[in-house]
Design a protein around this motif. Structure first.
Motif, short mmCIF file in Angstrom:
data_model
loop_
_atom_site.label_atom_id
_atom_site.label_comp_id
_atom_site.label_asym_id
_atom_site.label_seq_id
_atom_site.Cartn_x
_atom_site.Cartn_y
_atom_site.Cartn_z
N HIS A 1 0.83 -1.20 0.00
CA HIS A 1 0.00 0.00 0.00
C HIS A 1 0.87 1.25 0.00
O HIS A 1 2.07 1.19 0.22
CB HIS A 1 -0.96 0.01 1.20
CG HIS A 1 -0.27 0.04 2.52
ND1 HIS A 1 0.21 -1.09 3.14
CD2 HIS A 1 0.03 1.07 3.34
CE1 HIS A 1 0.77 -0.75 4.29
NE2 HIS A 1 0.67 0.56 4.43
N GLU B 1 1.51 5.16 1.55
CA GLU B 1 1.31 6.01 2.74
C GLU B 1 1.71 7.43 2.39
O GLU B 1 2.77 7.64 1.80
CB GLU B 1 2.23 5.57 3.89
CG GLU B 1 1.76 4.46 4.71
CD GLU B 1 2.71 4.18 5.88
OE1 GLU B 1 2.31 3.40 6.73
OE2 GLU B 1 3.83 4.72 5.94
N PHE C 1 2.88 10.89 4.03
CA PHE C 1 3.44 11.29 5.32
C PHE C 1 4.16 12.62 5.19
O PHE C 1 4.41 13.11 4.09
CB PHE C 1 4.40 10.21 5.85
CG PHE C 1 5.67 10.05 5.04
CD1 PHE C 1 6.86 10.65 5.46
CD2 PHE C 1 5.68 9.30 3.87
CE1 PHE C 1 8.02 10.50 4.72
CE2 PHE C 1 6.84 9.14 3.13
CZ PHE C 1 8.02 9.75 3.55
#
Length: 87
Positions: free
Chosen positions: A4, A6, A8
């Motif tokens: 997946h 992310e 950030f």
């Protein structure tokens, strides 16, 4: 479970995304983006091209860089060609 993405914020307060494998291994980290929407657009671009993208090898040369010509030397189109007159 599949890998997946992310989104950030890094240590310098830049918005980035990373692609994580199924085991949590970081597979790729993006460049910085102005905001989360731009990062999400970057993820969409990666998704669209990942399955069809070609694989190219970038090799460094002895003069630095990854280009096809030696640093500091003219490219073939910049070189002067001397032709002998036809006899």
């Amino acid at each position: 479970m599949a890998g997946h993405f992310e989104i950030f914020t890094d240590a310098e307060a830049n918005i980035r995304f990373r692609l994580l494998g199924a085991d949590g291994t970081v597979l790729a980290i993006s460049g910085s983006y102005a905001d989360k929407r731009s990062a999400a657009d970057g993820i969409m671009a990666v998704r669209e091209t990942a399955g069809t993208g070609l694989i190219k090898e970038a090799r460094s040369n002895a003069w630095g860089g990854t280009g096809r010509t030696r640093a500091g030397l003219p490219t073939p189109s910049q070189r002067r060609h001397r032709h002998s007159p036809a006899v």
